[in-house]
Write a protein that holds these residues in place. Structure first.
Motif, short mmCIF file in Angstrom:
data_model
loop_
_atom_site.label_atom_id
_atom_site.label_comp_id
_atom_site.label_asym_id
_atom_site.label_seq_id
_atom_site.Cartn_x
_atom_site.Cartn_y
_atom_site.Cartn_z
N VAL A 250 0.94 -1.14 -0.04
CA VAL A 250 0.14 0.11 -0.01
C VAL A 250 0.67 1.30 0.02
N THR A 251 1.84 1.11 0.67
CA THR A 251 3.00 2.54 0.82
C THR A 251 3.57 2.53 -0.65
N ARG A 252 3.66 1.72 -1.26
CA ARG A 252 4.19 1.65 -2.78
C ARG A 252 3.19 2.23 -3.65
N LEU A 253 1.70 1.73 -3.58
CA LEU A 253 0.70 2.42 -4.32
C LEU A 253 0.70 3.74 -4.09
N HIS A 272 -9.56 1.02 -8.92
CA HIS A 272 -10.50 0.17 -7.92
C HIS A 272 -9.62 -1.35 -7.78
N GLN A 273 -10.07 -2.13 -6.81
CA GLN A 273 -9.40 -3.75 -6.65
C GLN A 273 -9.24 -4.35 -7.84
N GLY A 274 -10.10 -4.32 -8.91
CA GLY A 274 -9.79 -4.99 -10.09
C GLY A 274 -8.57 -4.52 -10.97
N ASN A 275 -8.20 -3.44 -10.58
CA ASN A 275 -7.06 -2.66 -11.33
C ASN A 275 -5.70 -2.85 -10.33
N VAL A 276 -5.78 -2.92 -9.18
CA VAL A 276 -4.78 -2.87 -8.17
C VAL A 276 -4.65 -4.15 -7.47
N TYR A 277 -3.42 -4.55 -7.56
CA TYR A 277 -3.42 -6.22 -6.93
C TYR A 277 -1.97 -5.87 -5.88
N LEU A 278 -2.32 -6.35 -4.78
CA LEU A 278 -1.32 -6.22 -3.88
C LEU A 278 -0.39 -7.80 -3.90
N VAL A 279 0.82 -7.95 -3.87
CA VAL A 279 1.40 -9.41 -4.23
C VAL A 279 2.32 -9.40 -3.28
N ARG A 280 2.85 -10.82 -3.43
CA ARG A 280 3.83 -11.22 -2.25
C ARG A 280 5.12 -10.51 -2.33
N GLY A 283 4.92 -6.00 -3.24
CA GLY A 283 4.72 -5.11 -4.52
C GLY A 283 3.48 -5.17 -4.88
N VAL A 284 3.16 -4.19 -5.60
CA VAL A 284 1.84 -3.72 -6.40
C VAL A 284 1.88 -4.04 -7.78
N VAL A 285 0.86 -4.47 -8.49
CA VAL A 285 0.53 -4.56 -9.77
C VAL A 285 -0.65 -3.71 -10.20
N LEU A 286 -0.36 -2.78 -10.98
CA LEU A 286 -1.36 -1.76 -11.57
C LEU A 286 -1.87 -2.16 -13.19
#
Length: 422
Positions: A250-253, A272-280, A283-286
């Motif tokens: 979340v900090t990286r987001l 929204h959550q369908g476009n933002v994923y928090l990962v192992r 990390g974060v995927v947009l």
């Protein structure tokens, strides 16, 4: 004239459909026994928004990311609208790919005959393997443009009507609605979205831990975007992350959001959550750059100045930035009183963590102050606000102790240096 009649008829048909779906849903909810009524009402709301599609579905996606605004029950029901909407048929998807990419590898069309890995308001996403490489194929839904055009006409009409109310006359509702309508309709332009995705990837390349998938340009066409497939994306997987991983992600987001707002000026307004994923690993995927808006140089500079004032607790600086950004000042406006009220608002917000700072209420009070003191606000600011509101939802869920304002400091400073105002 004929085009106006056609749009009017489409809007009327859309309004009738809204009523035809909403009234039976309300009746079914009312007839549900009291203990289950809240859950049933939330499920009916999600079902109605899903069937309406277009901008209604978009609104549901945004609200589903803000349980603090709509409550956990409604947010849970709306959550599936992020990426689990009823998909288009396999025949429609295959036809769209073949029309957009006549010479595409057969694996691409074959992948679209299988169920999609994600299904949203504008498009469905399919997983394919081409030349040994896993790719994600985003295919635009047929007919989505008509529904969206009707919704945008309804939005503009509602904003124009609301703008005539005495207490809303200085709120630029019509301009805000027009800008939002233009941005949402722009999501239908997949060539623009592919270009936005490449820019977003370049913009955020220097933010550690943030991943934006790369576009495969030779496999893109009208209504089809192909990009690298990012493995392991699952909204439910967030629960398996450690508390530390969620906080780091979340900090990286938030850092990615601040870089967009203050440095690059290209804003992802659909986080929204369908476009933002928090990962192992934190990390974060947009994903999905359809609703990315380029701020004007002036709007970016003034917004950065305002946020810089908030970081310093300098209400006078915030007031100056707002006054420099407004479209018009009516005769007789008490600018001294406006400055004092802004300073008070900023002082109350200074140093608060995400859990303590109510961003929606802050935004509403800010717009209301401009209205009351006879100032016409800058409508372009709605996009940074949408971006911040979406990011704040993730912060409240996973890292409520984050100092939302201080994280902005290095990016705001960089933005001011770039604009020559530091």
């Amino acid at each position: 004239m004929r085009g106006g009649v056609k749009v009017g008829a489409r809007c009327a048909g859309r309004a009738v459909r809204v009523v035809a779906l909403a009234v039976p849903a309300a009746v079914r909810t009312a007839l549900t026994r009291r203990g289950r009524r809240d859950r049933r009402g939330a499920e009916e709301l999600a079902r109605v928004l899903e069937r309406l599609g277009g901008a209604f579905l978009k609104a549901g996606q945004f609200l589903g990311a803000r349980p603090d605004l709509v409550g956990e029950t409604v947010a849970d029901a709306l959550g599936r609208l992020q990426d689990d909407v009823a998909p288009m048929t396999a025949r429609q998807a295959v036809r769209a790919v073949r029309a957009a990419l006549p010479g595409a590898p057969p694996e691409l069309a074959a992948a679209c005959a299988a169920p999609p890995v994600a299904s949203g308001s504008i498009a469905c996403v399919y997983r394919a393997r081409v030349g040994g490489r896993a790719v994600a194929v985003k295919v635009r839904r047929p007919g989505v443009g008509d529904a969206l055009a009707a919704d945008m006409a309804l939005l503009r009409g509602a904003a124009a009507a609301a703008g005539r109310l005495p207490f809303l006359r200085r709120v630029p509702l019509a301009e805000i609605a027009a800008r939002v309508a233009q941005a949402l309709t722009g999501q239908l332009d997949f060539a623009a979205e592919a270009a936005n995705l490449r820019r977003l990837r370049a913009d955020l390349a220097d933010v550690p831990g943030v991943v934006v998938p790369d576009v495969v340009p030779e496999l893109c066409g009208d209504g089809v975007i192909t990009m690298e497939f990012v493995e392991g994306l699952d909204r439910g997987a967030e629960c398996s992350l450690t508390r530390g991983e969620r906080r780091e992600a979340v900090t990286r987001l938030v850092r990615a959001v601040y870089r967009m707002l203050f440095v690059t000026g290209r804003v992802h307004a659909d986080l929204h959550q369908g476009n933002v994923y928090l990962v192992r690993g934190g990390g974060v995927v947009l994903l999905d750059a359809g609703f990315v808006v380029a701020l004007s140089a002036s709007a970016r500079r003034r917004f950065t100045e305002f946020f810089g004032g908030m970081i310093r607790g300098d209400g006078e600086l915030c007031a100056r930035a707002l006054l420099a950004s407004v479209r018009r000042v009516e005769p007789g406006a008490d600018l001294g009183a406006f400055r004092r009220r802004v300073a008070d608002l900023v002082e109350r917000a200074e140093g608060r963590t995400a859990a303590e700072f109510d961003l929606p209420a802050f935004c509403l009070e800010l717009f209301d102050l401009q209205r009351r003191y006879r100032l016409f606000a800058e409508p372009e600011f709605v996009f940074p606000m949408l971006c911040l509101l979406a990011a704040e939802g993730a912060v409240r869920r996973h890292h409520p102790t984050l100092d939302f304002q201080m994280e902005a400091a290095p990016y705001a400073m960089q933005g001011l240096l770039l604009s020559g105002d530091a």
